[in-house]
Design an enzyme around this catalytic site. Structure first.
Site, PDB file in Angstrom:
ATOM      1  N   ASN A   7       0.849  -1.328  -0.121  1.00  0.00           N
ATOM      2  CA  ASN A   7       0.148  -0.003  -0.028  1.00  0.00           C
ATOM      3  C   ASN A   7       0.986   1.390  -0.022  1.00  0.00           C
ATOM      4  OD1 ASN A   7      -1.829   1.877   0.502  1.00  0.00           O
ATOM      5  ND2 ASN A   7      -2.808   1.095   2.211  1.00  0.00           N
ATOM      6  N   ARG A  88      -2.263  -1.758  -3.572  1.00  0.00           N
ATOM      7  CA  ARG A  88      -3.789  -0.850  -3.324  1.00  0.00           C
ATOM      8  C   ARG A  88      -3.678   0.319  -4.320  1.00  0.00           C
ATOM      9  NH1 ARG A  88      -5.286   2.391   1.721  1.00  0.00           N
ATOM     10  NH2 ARG A  88      -7.643   2.835   0.799  1.00  0.00           N
ATOM     11  N   HIS A 177     -13.040   2.500   0.219  1.00  0.00           N
ATOM     12  CA  HIS A 177     -12.923   1.681   1.147  1.00  0.00           C
ATOM     13  C   HIS A 177     -13.331   0.445   0.706  1.00  0.00           C
ATOM     14  CE1 HIS A 177     -13.223   4.975   4.373  1.00  0.00           C
ATOM     15  NE2 HIS A 177     -12.082   4.784   4.066  1.00  0.00           N
ATOM     16  N   ARG A 236     -12.397  15.715   7.387  1.00  0.00           N
ATOM     17  CA  ARG A 236     -13.367  15.916   6.346  1.00  0.00           C
ATOM     18  C   ARG A 236     -14.533  16.262   6.704  1.00  0.00           C
ATOM     19  NH1 ARG A 236     -11.438  10.543   3.811  1.00  0.00           N
ATOM     20  NH2 ARG A 236      -9.351  10.808   3.045  1.00  0.00           N
ATOM     21  N   GLU A 379      -7.853  -5.453   4.928  1.00  0.00           N
ATOM     22  CA  GLU A 379      -7.618  -5.136   3.566  1.00  0.00           C
ATOM     23  C   GLU A 379      -6.524  -5.729   3.078  1.00  0.00           C
ATOM     24  OE1 GLU A 379      -8.169  -0.822   5.202  1.00  0.00           O
ATOM     25  OE2 GLU A 379      -9.056  -0.647   3.019  1.00  0.00           O
TER      26      GLU A 379
END
Ligand code: AMP
Length: 392
Positions: A7, A88, A177, A236, A379
């Site tokens: 990743n 990823r 996600h 955010r 993940e």
């Protein structure tokens, strides 16, 4: 077969090496501050963690160090043992609805989509190129965060703006996600012992998104064109009246880019509380009687409930609700507050089971109308599984 899961961020590179199909983690680690001063990396091997401070001018050097660690620690005798490397990638647009082998054409498309993920896609390409150079015999694959959401019907991904924004500028909901929503929904189906399910998966961490998953396929998700949609997140804003953007650009005299930074980095928990983007600090602030921490926590929980309610109606019911990621796996109080808001649906809480962190557990009571679970996400193992299948 050994499979490496990678990743790559703009200045970081996380990895896990697996023995597949056993899914045994042999070594893992993270390289940080790549291309910046004071770079370092940590590796975890046989339960021990080591930190090393070295110069990491770019991702290729980080990859070379990674490979050297594998060899020196005798995790591999030869690099040829690594048959696949899975990368990823955040944005796969409409091109990719599954994991693919990283050909030149695929890399070109990831590059083209950089406009939609300017921080993430270029970093991922750097990581893929570095891996190709350093381990040329491995099959390189790309696992997209957006792929799982490609099954959404068009009424869920088209925005109510001029249609040409979609046809000419690719403006639509892509979600994110996806690998996590896929992992926890599959695991939930395993626990329930069936695949014909209606699930609401709540990935709430520093970033957060909720998905409606029907029969293993994504029906809807809260993130949009970019990850700044839906839930209130660490820094955010998530969903809001779009006109606030142009109104405040005029008031503050800031550029579009500056506004983007404010909405992504200075909003959410951080923006409202003025304290922190980390929910642990918000919880501490609440204990100290900080009103703005209390306020943003109420807003945060309200927004999660909004999406659960929306997807409950959209799916005409729900067979299970799942919490995952940093907040979902660890924040006992946030889960309790969300569960409290779900009482109207007949959801009950098992306070003892909820009083745990980071483990798979059912947190709803036996009399609950909908079972609610915490399922820690993974993940990396999803990347390894897909890469193993394509490398066999
Ligand atoms: P993630 O993005 O999934 O790594 O989640 C990171 C976030 O999880 C942090 O910023 C915290 O807000 C939250 N978190 C992690 N541990 C805890 C905890 N013990 N209690 C509350 N929130 C936590």
């Amino acid at each position: 077969m050994k499979i490496l899961s990678v990743n790559a961020g703009s200045s970081s590179l996380k990895f896990q090496l697996y023995e597949m199909p056993e899914e045994k983690v042999l070594i893992s680690g993270v390289f940080e501050r790549i291309g910046i001063n004071d770079s370092f990396y940590t590796i975890k091997l046989n339960g021990e963690k080591q930190e090393k401070h070295v110069d990491l001018p770019n991702h290729k050097v980080a990859f070379e160090k990674l490979v050297k660690e594998l060899e020196e620690n005798k995790v591999v005798e030869s690099l040829d043992e690594i048959k696949g490397i899975g990368h990823r990638v955040v944005q796969g647009g409409t091109y990719f609805d599954k994991t693919v082998v990283a050909t030149e054409d695929v890399i070109e498309k990831i590059d083209e989509l950089s406009v939609l993920a300017p921080l993430h896609n270029p970093a991922a390409i750097t990581g893929i190129r570095a891996a190709m150079e350093v381990v040329p015999n491995a099959v390189q694959t790309v696992v997209f965060d957006t792929a799982f959401h490609q099954t959404m019907p068009e009424e869920n991904y088209i925005y109510a703006v001029p249609y040409e924004w979609y046809t000419e500028h690719k403006v639509r909901r892509y979600g994110a996600h996806g690998t996590s929503h896929k992992y926890v929904s599959r695991r939930m189906n395993e626990i329930l012992g069936r695949t014909d399910t209606k699930l609401i998966t709540c990935h709430i961490g520093n970033g957060g998104s909720i998905s409606a998953v029907v029969n293993g396929k994504c029906l809807n998700t809260s993130m949009g064109l970019t990850p700044n949609a839906g839930l209130i997140m660490g820094s955010r804003c998530g969903d809001m009246d779009a006109t606030i953007v142009t109104y405040m650009m005029d008031k503050l005299g800031v550029s579009a880019r500056e506004m983007d930074t404010i909405l992504n980095k200075k909003s959410g928990l951080l923006g409202v509380s003025g304290v922190s983007s980390d929910s642990r600090d918000i919880e501490d602030g609440i204990k100290d009687g900080n009103h703005r921490c209390e306020l943003v926590q109420k807003m945060y929980v309200r927004r999660v409930l909004d999406f659960i309610a929306k997807y409950y109606v959209e799916m005409s019911g729900c067979d299970a609700i799942i919490f995952t990621a940093g907040v979902g796996e660890n924040s006992i109080s946030t889960r309790e507050q969300i569960m409290d808001g779900l009482k109207v649906l007949g959801v009950t809480l098992d306070p003892e089971n909820n009083n745990t962190r980071g483990k798979e557990i059912k947190i709803s009571g036996d009399d609950s109308s909908i079972p609610v679970y915490v399922i820690p996400t993974d993940e990396e193992v999803m990347i390894a599984r897909d890469t193993y299948e394509l490398s066999k």
